[in-house]
Scaffold this motif. Structure first.
Motif, PDB file in Angstrom:
ATOM      1  N   PHE A  25       0.830  -1.202   0.000  1.00  0.00           N
ATOM      2  CA  PHE A  25       0.000   0.000   0.000  1.00  0.00           C
ATOM      3  C   PHE A  25       0.860   1.245   0.000  1.00  0.00           C
ATOM      4  CE2 PHE A  25       0.711  -1.113   4.411  1.00  0.00           C
ATOM      5  CZ  PHE A  25       0.908   0.098   5.061  1.00  0.00           C
ATOM      6  N   GLN A  26       0.257   2.337  -0.450  1.00  0.00           N
ATOM      7  CA  GLN A  26       0.955   3.616  -0.522  1.00  0.00           C
ATOM      8  C   GLN A  26       0.647   4.427   0.730  1.00  0.00           C
ATOM      9  OE1 GLN A  26       0.524   5.554  -4.251  1.00  0.00           O
ATOM     10  NE2 GLN A  26       1.883   7.236  -3.723  1.00  0.00           N
ATOM     11  N   GLN A  60     -12.043  -6.861   5.581  1.00  0.00           N
ATOM     12  CA  GLN A  60     -12.705  -5.579   5.365  1.00  0.00           C
ATOM     13  C   GLN A  60     -13.149  -5.035   6.713  1.00  0.00           C
ATOM     14  OE1 GLN A  60     -15.668  -5.670   2.338  1.00  0.00           O
ATOM     15  NE2 GLN A  60     -16.489  -3.679   2.868  1.00  0.00           N
ATOM     16  N   GLY A 111     -14.617   1.908   3.841  1.00  0.00           N
ATOM     17  CA  GLY A 111     -13.495   2.399   3.059  1.00  0.00           C
ATOM     18  C   GLY A 111     -12.133   1.992   3.586  1.00  0.00           C
ATOM     19  N   PRO A 114      -6.645   2.722   4.229  1.00  0.00           N
ATOM     20  CA  PRO A 114      -7.690   3.159   3.292  1.00  0.00           C
ATOM     21  C   PRO A 114      -7.649   2.330   2.012  1.00  0.00           C
ATOM     22  CG  PRO A 114      -6.370   5.025   4.056  1.00  0.00           C
ATOM     23  CD  PRO A 114      -5.686   3.792   4.523  1.00  0.00           C
ATOM     24  N   LEU A 115      -8.813   1.940   1.523  1.00  0.00           N
ATOM     25  CA  LEU A 115      -8.882   1.106   0.319  1.00  0.00           C
ATOM     26  C   LEU A 115      -8.174   1.737  -0.864  1.00  0.00           C
ATOM     27  CD1 LEU A 115     -12.530  -0.286   0.443  1.00  0.00           C
ATOM     28  CD2 LEU A 115     -10.405  -1.555   0.735  1.00  0.00           C
ATOM     29  N   GLN A 116      -8.259   3.060  -1.018  1.00  0.00           N
ATOM     30  CA  GLN A 116      -7.637   3.701  -2.167  1.00  0.00           C
ATOM     31  C   GLN A 116      -6.115   3.699  -2.089  1.00  0.00           C
ATOM     32  OE1 GLN A 116      -9.622   5.390  -0.036  1.00  0.00           O
ATOM     33  NE2 GLN A 116      -8.738   7.342   0.494  1.00  0.00           N
ATOM     34  N   SER A 117      -5.556   3.354  -0.927  1.00  0.00           N
ATOM     35  CA  SER A 117      -4.105   3.272  -0.782  1.00  0.00           C
ATOM     36  C   SER A 117      -3.565   1.883  -1.108  1.00  0.00           C
ATOM     37  CB  SER A 117      -3.694   3.625   0.650  1.00  0.00           C
ATOM     38  OG  SER A 117      -4.031   4.958   0.932  1.00  0.00           O
ATOM     39  N   LYS A 152      -0.811   8.033  -7.455  1.00  0.00           N
ATOM     40  CA  LYS A 152      -1.747   8.362  -6.389  1.00  0.00           C
ATOM     41  C   LYS A 152      -3.170   8.293  -6.898  1.00  0.00           C
ATOM     42  CE  LYS A 152       0.352  11.115  -2.897  1.00  0.00           C
ATOM     43  NZ  LYS A 152       0.293  12.343  -2.167  1.00  0.00           N
ATOM     44  N   PHE A 153      -4.072   7.867  -6.033  1.00  0.00           N
ATOM     45  CA  PHE A 153      -5.483   7.829  -6.365  1.00  0.00           C
ATOM     46  C   PHE A 153      -5.956   9.267  -6.507  1.00  0.00           C
ATOM     47  CE2 PHE A 153     -10.011   7.275  -5.472  1.00  0.00           C
ATOM     48  CZ  PHE A 153     -10.280   6.155  -6.262  1.00  0.00           C
ATOM     49  N   MET A 212      -7.832  12.517  -6.118  1.00  0.00           N
ATOM     50  CA  MET A 212      -8.764  13.013  -5.114  1.00  0.00           C
ATOM     51  C   MET A 212      -8.915  14.507  -5.308  1.00  0.00           C
ATOM     52  SD  MET A 212      -8.469  10.392  -2.100  1.00  0.00           S
ATOM     53  CE  MET A 212      -9.340  11.399  -1.062  1.00  0.00           C
TER      54      MET A 212
END
Length: 112
Positions: A11-12, A27, A32, A69-72, A98-99, A101
């Protein structure tokens, strides 16, 4: 006795990419996020010390559960055994972006 699975989670975190190993991942009840528990670090010898893994050990010392965070999340793999945890610079790996945002709390202008 059944062997407990090990998961590699990449993950980032800011401008860095973390690669850690955990025995539990699921989860979260917090929307999220994923939760990782029971972080696993390789057995180090007295002779050879990996500074990246030591930094992660220090970062996660005393942590029983981490919410990511899921987006990471870049990737999650179930692996046969744990490896060395590492931190790398995201700018060195051009495969990671990066996601996107937008600014928080702002709305786009409406047309009249």
């Amino acid at each position: 006795m059944a062997i407990q699975p090990v998961y590699k989670v990449i993950f980032q975190n800011g401008n860095q990419v973390f690669e850690v190993f955990a025995r539990q991942i699921y989860q979260s009840d917090m929307w999220g996020f994923i939760e990782i528990e029971e972080l696993v670090f390789g057995e180090r010898s007295q002779i050879l010390v990996d500074p990246g893994e030591e930094k992660l050990k220090t970062e996660f010392s005393g942590v029983t559960r981490s919410y990511i965070p899921l987006q990471s999340v870049i990737r999650i793999d179930e692996v046969e055994k744990e490896g060395a945890a590492k931190i790398s610079d995201a700018s060195q790996n051009n495969k990671v972006a990066k996601f996107p945002m937008g600014p928080v709390g702002t709305q786009s202008p409406s047309e009249d």
